[in-house]
Scaffold this active site. Structure first.
Site, mmCIF file in Angstrom:
data_model
loop_
_atom_site.group_PDB
_atom_site.id
_atom_site.type_symbol
_atom_site.label_atom_id
_atom_site.label_comp_id
_atom_site.label_asym_id
_atom_site.label_seq_id
_atom_site.Cartn_x
_atom_site.Cartn_y
_atom_site.Cartn_z
ATOM 1 N N ARG A 168 20.693 14.155 20.270
ATOM 2 C CA ARG A 168 21.301 12.873 19.877
ATOM 3 C C ARG A 168 21.044 11.769 20.915
ATOM 4 O O ARG A 168 21.899 10.927 21.170
ATOM 5 C CB ARG A 168 22.814 13.030 19.668
ATOM 6 C CG ARG A 168 23.211 13.921 18.508
ATOM 7 C CD ARG A 168 22.793 13.314 17.183
ATOM 8 N NE ARG A 168 23.425 13.991 16.067
ATOM 9 C CZ ARG A 168 22.906 15.046 15.451
ATOM 10 N NH1 ARG A 168 21.735 15.541 15.819
ATOM 11 N NH2 ARG A 168 23.553 15.600 14.442
ATOM 12 N N SER A 245 29.237 12.539 11.837
ATOM 13 C CA SER A 245 29.934 13.118 12.998
ATOM 14 C C SER A 245 30.379 11.995 13.914
ATOM 15 O O SER A 245 29.560 11.170 14.327
ATOM 16 C CB SER A 245 28.997 14.026 13.787
ATOM 17 O OG SER A 245 28.611 15.124 13.019
ATOM 18 N N GLU A 341 29.698 9.561 18.889
ATOM 19 C CA GLU A 341 28.298 9.498 18.466
ATOM 20 C C GLU A 341 27.918 8.085 18.013
ATOM 21 O O GLU A 341 26.855 7.594 18.387
ATOM 22 C CB GLU A 341 28.049 10.526 17.347
ATOM 23 C CG GLU A 341 26.588 10.877 17.205
ATOM 24 C CD GLU A 341 26.306 11.812 16.029
ATOM 25 O OE1 GLU A 341 26.078 12.985 16.289
ATOM 26 O OE2 GLU A 341 26.292 11.346 14.881
HETATM 27 N N1 EPU Z 1 33.905 23.888 12.826
HETATM 28 C C1 EPU Z 1 35.254 24.125 12.785
HETATM 29 N N2 EPU Z 1 36.070 23.197 12.191
HETATM 30 C C2 EPU Z 1 35.586 22.057 11.659
HETATM 31 C C3 EPU Z 1 34.195 21.794 11.720
HETATM 32 C C4 EPU Z 1 33.373 22.728 12.311
HETATM 33 O O1 EPU Z 1 35.736 25.157 13.243
HETATM 34 O O2 EPU Z 1 36.382 21.279 11.149
HETATM 35 C C5 EPU Z 1 33.014 24.897 13.394
HETATM 36 C C6 EPU Z 1 32.192 25.567 12.287
HETATM 37 O O3 EPU Z 1 32.886 26.633 11.714
HETATM 38 C C7 EPU Z 1 30.954 26.029 13.019
HETATM 39 C C8 EPU Z 1 30.793 24.961 14.089
HETATM 40 O O4 EPU Z 1 32.033 24.311 14.228
HETATM 41 O O5 EPU Z 1 31.188 27.272 13.648
HETATM 42 C C9 EPU Z 1 29.696 23.980 13.750
HETATM 43 O O6 EPU Z 1 30.026 23.300 12.544
HETATM 44 P P1 EPU Z 1 28.926 22.714 11.540
HETATM 45 O O7 EPU Z 1 27.948 23.767 11.213
HETATM 46 O O8 EPU Z 1 29.630 22.027 10.440
HETATM 47 O O9 EPU Z 1 28.114 21.677 12.384
HETATM 48 P P2 EPU Z 1 28.587 20.612 13.455
HETATM 49 O O10 EPU Z 1 28.198 21.120 14.807
HETATM 50 O O11 EPU Z 1 30.011 20.272 13.251
HETATM 51 C C10 EPU Z 1 26.313 19.346 13.520
HETATM 52 C C11 EPU Z 1 25.844 17.930 13.476
HETATM 53 C C12 EPU Z 1 25.811 17.437 12.042
HETATM 54 C C13 EPU Z 1 24.861 18.335 11.252
HETATM 55 C C14 EPU Z 1 25.358 19.776 11.336
HETATM 56 C C15 EPU Z 1 24.416 20.738 10.684
HETATM 57 C C16 EPU Z 1 26.486 16.924 15.582
HETATM 58 C C17 EPU Z 1 27.437 16.018 16.274
HETATM 59 N N3 EPU Z 1 26.718 17.088 14.281
HETATM 60 O O12 EPU Z 1 27.658 19.361 13.071
HETATM 61 O O13 EPU Z 1 25.272 16.129 12.062
HETATM 62 O O14 EPU Z 1 24.806 17.937 9.903
HETATM 63 O O15 EPU Z 1 25.476 20.168 12.729
HETATM 64 O O16 EPU Z 1 23.286 20.902 11.499
HETATM 65 O O17 EPU Z 1 25.566 17.449 16.210
HETATM 66 C C18 EPU Z 1 25.874 13.831 12.209
HETATM 67 O O18 EPU Z 1 25.289 13.812 13.301
HETATM 68 O O19 EPU Z 1 26.410 12.791 11.740
HETATM 69 C C19 EPU Z 1 25.978 15.076 11.481
HETATM 70 C C20 EPU Z 1 26.691 15.187 10.357
#
Ligand code: EPU
Length: 345
Positions: A168, A245, A341
């Site tokens: 990012r 995010s 972000e």
């Molecule tokens: N999780 C929770 N509770 C929540 C949300 C997530 O426990 O409310 C846990 C999930 O269970 C999982 C982990 O956190 O174990 C990761 O969650 P998720 O796979 O939803 O991905 P993320 O890390 O929350 C990132 C990116 C997203 C992207 C997804 C998929 C960042 C800041 N965000 O989210 O990007 O779509 O991975 O690759 O890196 C964005 O940048 O706007 C965005 C949506």
């Protein structure tokens, strides 16, 4: 002192409420709708207290009125620049819609961007924060880009190394580059390798493909699965205003990561190539009690705690107050600092 007349593509006193996906109120002193590099050249040398480049406003928090000049990027165009034995090279204008570019490349039979389907925003904004999802980052498919140097009035070409991509992050977030309109991204060229391999390692994507009984999915099937996963968890800005995010996933030292894991065995952790550990901010926020919780007219989304949503009629100050409360709660519970972000304007 004589003031220069404004070019006809610059408008004064513009309402910004429909121009950012968080739908926060505010006005810009001036807004220039940019559909060519020639227009950027016309702005060289003009004084303005502040400048900021806006794509489709999907990564911006408007804190109130903007007293400077907003550049609304609308440079269009998508083309196959060429191909060799190894790859297709596709160029797109900064104002093109990101998802439409992904869909267009897939329809032409050039795979490679499918994991990044449905990310809101423009092509020109994509390199700024090196957009990423489901195991792929823009940097992995990047060839070069063109940026207009507003001080010298000429186009620059940057290769991957010059962009300094990281999680990012990129050189464009530094002072004097894209965000403050020092050098403005005008087009991006992608390298889509012909030796295509599906990237299906991300657990949620793998589960969705499994559900669809697709053991050897093609690129369009992967895009469809990504779209389904995103629609399930992420709110559509057209109905629930948000900026994706709201915080980055924090990168912490190996020592802190190990210590946290001892105290919180369920904490999702990913070891990075440099040895640091990436934590899931959504998990931290949920555990800190903020998932689905509101503060005034804003809240953290009930299906994905990392997304801050405008429940209706919010101001920039509401967003900042909630962001502060969430950061404080996560710091108190886990001693981890969250970094927003989106860009604060
Ligand atoms: N999780 C929770 N509770 C929540 C949300 C997530 O426990 O409310 C846990 C999930 O269970 C999982 C982990 O956190 O174990 C990761 O969650 P998720 O796979 O939803 O991905 P993320 O890390 O929350 C990132 C990116 C997203 C992207 C997804 C998929 C960042 C800041 N965000 O989210 O990007 O779509 O991975 O690759 O890196 C964005 O940048 O706007 C965005 C949506």
């Amino acid at each position: 002192m004589r003031t220069q007349p404004l070019p006809d593509f610059v408008t004064a006193d513009v309402d910004l409420v429909g121009r950012t996906t968080l739908a926060l109120p505010g006005r810009a002193a001036h807004l220039a709708e940019i559909s060519s590099c020639r227009q950027l050249a016309q702005l060289v040398g003009r004084q303005s207290p502040r400048r900021f480049v806006l794509g489709s406003g999907s990564n911006v928090v408007l804190s109130g009125d903007f007293d400077g000049l907003l550049l609304q990027m609308a440079i269009a165009g998508r083309e196959l620049l060429g191909e060799d034995a190894d790859a297709w090279y596709v160029r797109a204008g900064a104002g093109e819609n990101w998802h439409q570019l992904v869909a267009w490349t897939l329809a032409r039979g050039w795979p490679g961007l499918e994991n990044l389907a449905l990310i809101p925003g423009t092509v020109g904004a994509a390199p700024i924060q090196n957009i990423g999802a489901y195991g792929l980052e823009l940097a992995d498919r990047f060839q070069s880009l063109e940026a207009f140097d507003m001080a010298r009035g000429r186009l620059l070409q940057l290769d991957r190394a010059a962009c300094r991509f990281a999680y990012r992050d990129s050189v464009f977030k530094r002072q004097g580059w894209h965000l403050d309109a020092g050098r403005v991204v005008t087009s991006v060229t992608f390298r889509l390798p012909k030796d295509w391999r599906p990237l299906t390692g991300y657990a949620e994507l793998a589960a969705e493909l499994d559900r669809r009984r697709l053991a050897r999915p093609d690129a369009r099937q992967i895009a469809d699965a990504v779209i389904a996963v995103r629609r399930r968890k992420l709110p559509d800005p057209a109905t629930v205003p948000n900026a994706g995010s709201f915080f980055q996933n924090p990168l912490v030292s190996a020592e802190l990561g190990v210590r946290l894991r001892q105290n919180f065995p369920d904490l999702p952790c990913h070891v990075q190539p440099d040895g640091r550990i990436k934590l899931a901010a959504g998990w931290l926020i949920e555990q800190a009690g903020w998932k689905g919780r509101d503060l005034g007219r804003v809240g953290m989304y009930e299906k994905q705690a990392l997304v801050l949503v405008n429940r209706g009629g919010a101001l920039g100050s509401d967003v900042l107050a909630l962001a502060r409360a969430v950061r404080d709660a996560v710091r108190q519970r886990f001693a981890v600092e969250l970094t927003p972000e989106p860009v604060l304007l």
